[in-house]
Design a protein around this motif. Structure first.
Motif, short mmCIF file in Angstrom:
data_model
loop_
_atom_site.label_atom_id
_atom_site.label_comp_id
_atom_site.label_asym_id
_atom_site.label_seq_id
_atom_site.Cartn_x
_atom_site.Cartn_y
_atom_site.Cartn_z
N THR A 44 89.96 -76.31 10.80
CA THR A 44 90.73 -77.52 10.52
C THR A 44 92.19 -77.12 10.40
O THR A 44 92.51 -75.95 10.15
CB THR A 44 90.24 -78.21 9.23
N CYS A 47 93.74 -75.17 7.08
CA CYS A 47 92.78 -74.23 6.50
C CYS A 47 93.32 -72.80 6.62
O CYS A 47 93.37 -72.24 7.71
CB CYS A 47 91.45 -74.37 7.25
N ASP A 73 88.69 -77.65 16.94
CA ASP A 73 89.18 -78.43 15.80
C ASP A 73 88.04 -79.31 15.31
O ASP A 73 87.62 -80.25 16.00
CB ASP A 73 90.37 -79.28 16.24
N GLU A 75 87.81 -81.55 13.04
CA GLU A 75 88.12 -82.97 12.81
C GLU A 75 88.16 -83.76 14.11
O GLU A 75 87.84 -84.95 14.12
CB GLU A 75 89.45 -83.09 12.08
N LEU A 78 83.92 -84.34 15.73
CA LEU A 78 82.94 -84.62 14.68
C LEU A 78 81.50 -84.70 15.20
O LEU A 78 80.57 -84.30 14.50
CB LEU A 78 83.31 -85.90 13.94
N THR A 89 84.67 -75.26 6.98
CA THR A 89 85.51 -74.46 7.87
C THR A 89 86.14 -73.34 7.06
O THR A 89 86.43 -73.54 5.88
CB THR A 89 86.62 -75.31 8.55
#
Length: 122
Positions: A44, A47, A73, A75, A78, A89
């Motif tokens: 993410t 992070c 990624d 996000e 999903l 993550t």
């Protein structure tokens, strides 16, 4: 169903598998899987451990011929996160040449552990 293929569709994320683990479609990897193995990292944006994981996996991929590091990624993908049951993550999946998941780990991996996991995939 022992040995029977398992196929899940979740919002376009396609994951199938046998007893050896789910198989990730090349389209999900953006056509960039490694010839011998792939280190698939779910991250993410904000992070900090994801940055450390990126560094470790990139170094290992550069050391081992035929191994690619692909970062996703979480996000933005999903459906894939749900299909592969990614809970945090960074999470790293080690895929063999057939893109089957042979190992998975959450958190920042140690270089030695990544190399050992690649031994199972190659």
């Amino acid at each position: 169903m022992m040995g029977a293929p398992r196929r899940r569709r979740n919002g376009g994320a396609r994951v199938s598998g046998h007893d050896g683990g789910p198989r990730v479609d090349t389209a999900v990897l953006g056509g960039r899987p490694g010839e011998r193995a792939t280190l698939l990292q779910f991250s993410t944006a904000f992070c900090a451990p994801c940055r450390a994981t990126r560094r470790v996996l990139s170094e290992v991929a550069a050391m081992v011929p035929g191994v690619a590091h692909v970062e996703v990624d979480a996000e933005a993908h999903l459906a894939l996160v749900r299909a592969l049951e990614i809970e945090s993550t960074p999470t790293t999946l080690v895929l063999d040449a057939d893109r089957r998941v042979v190992r998975r780990a959450a958190g920042v991996p140690r270089r030695a552990d990544v190399i050992a996991a690649l031994g199972e995939a190659i």
